[in-house]
Design an enzyme around this catalytic site. Structure first.
Site, PDB file in Angstrom:
ATOM      1  N   ASP A 224      26.351  25.225  92.767  1.00 38.49           N
ATOM      2  CA  ASP A 224      27.441  24.360  93.215  1.00 38.49           C
ATOM      3  C   ASP A 224      27.105  22.887  92.946  1.00 38.49           C
ATOM      4  OD1 ASP A 224      29.970  24.272  94.818  1.00 38.49           O
ATOM      5  OD2 ASP A 224      28.753  23.010  96.132  1.00 38.49           O
ATOM      6  N   GLU A 273      10.102  33.955  86.217  1.00 36.14           N
ATOM      7  CA  GLU A 273       9.049  34.744  86.895  1.00 36.14           C
ATOM      8  C   GLU A 273       9.540  36.159  87.179  1.00 36.14           C
ATOM      9  OE1 GLU A 273       8.156  32.893  90.641  1.00 36.14           O
ATOM     10  OE2 GLU A 273       7.434  31.064  89.657  1.00 36.14           O
TER      11      GLU A 273
HETATM   12  C1  GLC Z   1      32.290  22.848  94.555  1.00 35.83           C
HETATM   13  C2  GLC Z   1      33.002  24.044  95.129  1.00 35.83           C
HETATM   14  C3  GLC Z   1      34.062  23.562  96.053  1.00 35.83           C
HETATM   15  C4  GLC Z   1      33.429  22.770  97.163  1.00 35.83           C
HETATM   16  C5  GLC Z   1      32.560  21.655  96.608  1.00 35.83           C
HETATM   17  C6  GLC Z   1      31.661  21.102  97.658  1.00 35.83           C
HETATM   18  O1  GLC Z   1      33.106  22.065  93.760  1.00 35.83           O
HETATM   19  O2  GLC Z   1      33.490  24.832  94.100  1.00 35.83           O
HETATM   20  O3  GLC Z   1      34.833  24.606  96.580  1.00 35.83           O
HETATM   21  O4  GLC Z   1      34.405  22.225  97.988  1.00 35.83           O
HETATM   22  O5  GLC Z   1      31.730  22.115  95.585  1.00 35.83           O
HETATM   23  O6  GLC Z   1      30.656  22.028  97.953  1.00 35.83           O
END
Ligand code: GLC
Length: 563
Positions: A224, A273
């Site tokens: 993310d 790993e």
């Molecule tokens: C990414 C995710 C989104 C979230 C953001 C903050 O863009 O896909 O859904 O709100 O990160 O974590």
């Protein structure tokens, strides 16, 4: 038809980019656990619901499942605010459910990718709570970005950065004696304080979290905000408002800083790993919003990550010229690093592609276009991401009442000038229809039972059960496409296409392999066109007619050929 590009030989050589590695041509299906299937009937999807529907995903023909976060979280951002990275939130189940889910998926031949959220934690994470308690000067504060404010009394934020969800990217704390204290940085909601990746404890913790899920059997990670972890030294002002709108053109001081690559080189060593066999390798895919595909390719150098989402493709209009350009740009950017291209049309953050690409006046036309866009995407070389429900032809739900919306971007952007991430992400997160004529349409176990967002009544017609066996349905189109993709030797992995001459508005290309060639025609225009059939019809997004080797390709339609 003849190849159009002068550099292309008339009998194209087999694609030189056909390498081994399961992720190189994988079709990866995004499960949004809140909205996939609800086994316990509380109106919220859960891991047991996902597990019970795994055979559906196997039969659909996908290779892997990516699960959006199901970790302990106060749900300020639907689970992207994690308070404990090693715990399953009770609303989704427990760790034993996660283990069973991964085990069952493997038993069905499906791989499982889990989300990891390293840019920020929840404000309820033990580290942040303790950092707040201990006050200014606590070494724990250094795991986040705490700063004194500007102005005489520190009443102004430390810099001018804006939150992606709207409003300032800083929130002021209150000291234990009730006086106003330092500020902390959150690129997203205030409940999502950014972690400071300069701090060794942060890097150590995530190494350990990666190993935790790899040990549990995860086949990889979707990272993310992979582009956000490192901030420019000194946290410099940007000097402009509407900073999100700069995303497409500039490198912002909080995104895509060169320092992030060191982190991914480290993570790659950990993934390796766990083995480097191309069939079982653990992988990582970056959610990296970068100004160009070339900069995206930096995340995919041989000692970094395996894939990154292709948001440039997602953002391209249904227009033959624009699509051709982004396909070329992508393949040209990926070739030097040897990474597979990826393609995506929908996810949990954007308007569903049926609605986004359509003009909204004619639901049937919108669906035709969405189906055509999907067949085009699945014909391209590399890996593709599907978002749950697109295989059912689900539209974006545009009329959710304000009272049920949970997207923090919606509440934060309201009443401000900032639009946040459009503030409307709930519309693509409505729970899936599976069966029956009464909501929640099999999403939960009981007809008439709850679902955390209401489903439109028309979705009765779009359920899995209603579409199964109907050859004209979108679900059966996806099933047929994924089957053909597995079977045809020129589909899937690769790093090039050969463009063919085609009338304006039509995209035509072929792909070659030692065992057979493939061609794809997509008509993005508003008129039917006549084209010579290059081979045997494999699949079409709409009924088409081929008479004496001539095809009439309707508007908004894509056709696949075995050549
Ligand atoms: C990414 C995710 C989104 C979230 C953001 C903050 O863009 O896909 O859904 O709100 O990160 O974590």
């Amino acid at each position: 038809m003849t190849p159009q590009h002068p550099a292309n030989p008339t009998a194209p050589a087999a694609d030189s980019g056909r390498r081994s590695g399961w992720w190189r041509d994988a079709v990866i299906y995004q499960v949004y656990p809140r909205s996939f299937a609800d086994a316990d009937g509380d109106g919220m999807g859960d891991l047991e619901g996902v597990r019970s529907r795994l055979p559906y995903l196997r039969d659909l023909g996908v290779d892997a499942v990516w699960l959006s976060p199901f970790y302990a979280s106060p749900q300020a951002d639907a689970g992207y605010d994690v308070s404990d990275y090693r715990v399953v939130d009770p609303m989704f189940g427990d760790l034993a459910d996660a283990e069973r889910l991964i085990g069952d998926a493997h038993g069905l031949g499906l791989r499982v990718i889990v989300d990891i959220v390293p840019n920020h934690a929840s404000d309820q994470h033990a580290w942040f709570r303790q950092a707040l308690r201990e006050g200014p000067g606590s070494p724990l504060r250094n795991r986040f970005h705490f700063r004194p404010g500007q102005g005489e009394g520190g009443e102004l934020p430390p810099n001018d950065w804006e939150s992606i969800f709207g409003g300032p990217a800083w929130t002021r704390t209150v000291n234990s004696d009730g006086t106003p204290g330092e500020w902390y940085l959150h690129l997203f909601a205030p409940e999502q304080p950014d972690l400071n990746w300069e701090n060794a404890a942060v890097a150590d913790e995530f190494r350990s979290v990666l190993r935790f899920w790899l040990d549990l059997g995860a086949d990889g990670f979707r990272i993310d905000v992979a582009h956000g972890l490192v901030k420019a030294a000194g946290l410099p002002d940007i000097g402009r408002h509407d900073q999100l709108k700069l995303l497409g053109n500039d490198v912002l001081p909080f995104f895509d800083q060169d320092g992030v690559h060191e982190i991914y080189r480290d993570w790659r060593r950990i993934l390796d790993e766990y083995g480097t066999d191309p069939d079982t390798r653990r992988i990582a895919v970056a959610e990296a919003w970068t100004p160009t595909v070339q900069r995206t390719a930096n995340y995919l150098r041989p000692d970094e990550l395996h894939q990154a989402f292709n948001f440039q493709y997602l953002g391209t209009a249904w227009d033959a010229e624009a699509l051709r350009e982004v396909v070329d740009l992508t393949l040209d950017a990926m070739r030097p690093v040897g990474a597979p291209a990826t393609w995506v049309l929908s996810n949990h953050d954007v308007v569903r592609h049926l609605t986004r690409l359509g003009d909204g006046n004619d639901a049937e036309q919108d669906l035709r276009r969405a189906r055509a866009a999907t067949l085009l995407m699945l014909a391209l070389p590399g890996s593709a991401y599907l978002y749950q429900g697109e295989e059912l032809g689900l539209p974006e739900v545009l009329d959710l009442p304000d009272a049920v919306r949970q997207d923090p971007a919606f509440t934060r952007a309201k009443g401000t000038n900032a639009e946040g991430q459009e503030g409307m992400r709930d519309g693509c997160r409505v729970p899936l229809p599976w069966s029956g004529t009464e909501a929640p349409f099999g999403f939960g176990p009981v007809p008439g039972g709850p679902s955390w967002l209401p489903q439109p009544a028309e979705w009765a017609k779009l359920g899995v059960e209603a579409q199964t066996g109907d050859r004209s349905s979108t679900l059966e189109l996806y099933r047929a496409a994924l089957k053909a993709r597995r079977e045809h030797p020129a589909l899937g992995t690769g790093d090039s296409v050969t463009w063919l001459d085609a009338p304006a508005g039509v995209l035509a290309f072929r792909r070659d392999s030692p065992d057979g060639a493939f061609a794809c025609f997509a008509n993005t225009g508003d008129q039917a066109v006549r084209l010579a059939a290059p081979g045997r019809l494999l699949l079409a997004s709409e009924p088409v007619t081929v008479v004496e080797d001539e095809l009439v390709l309707p508007a908004d339609a894509t056709v696949w050929w075995a050549v």
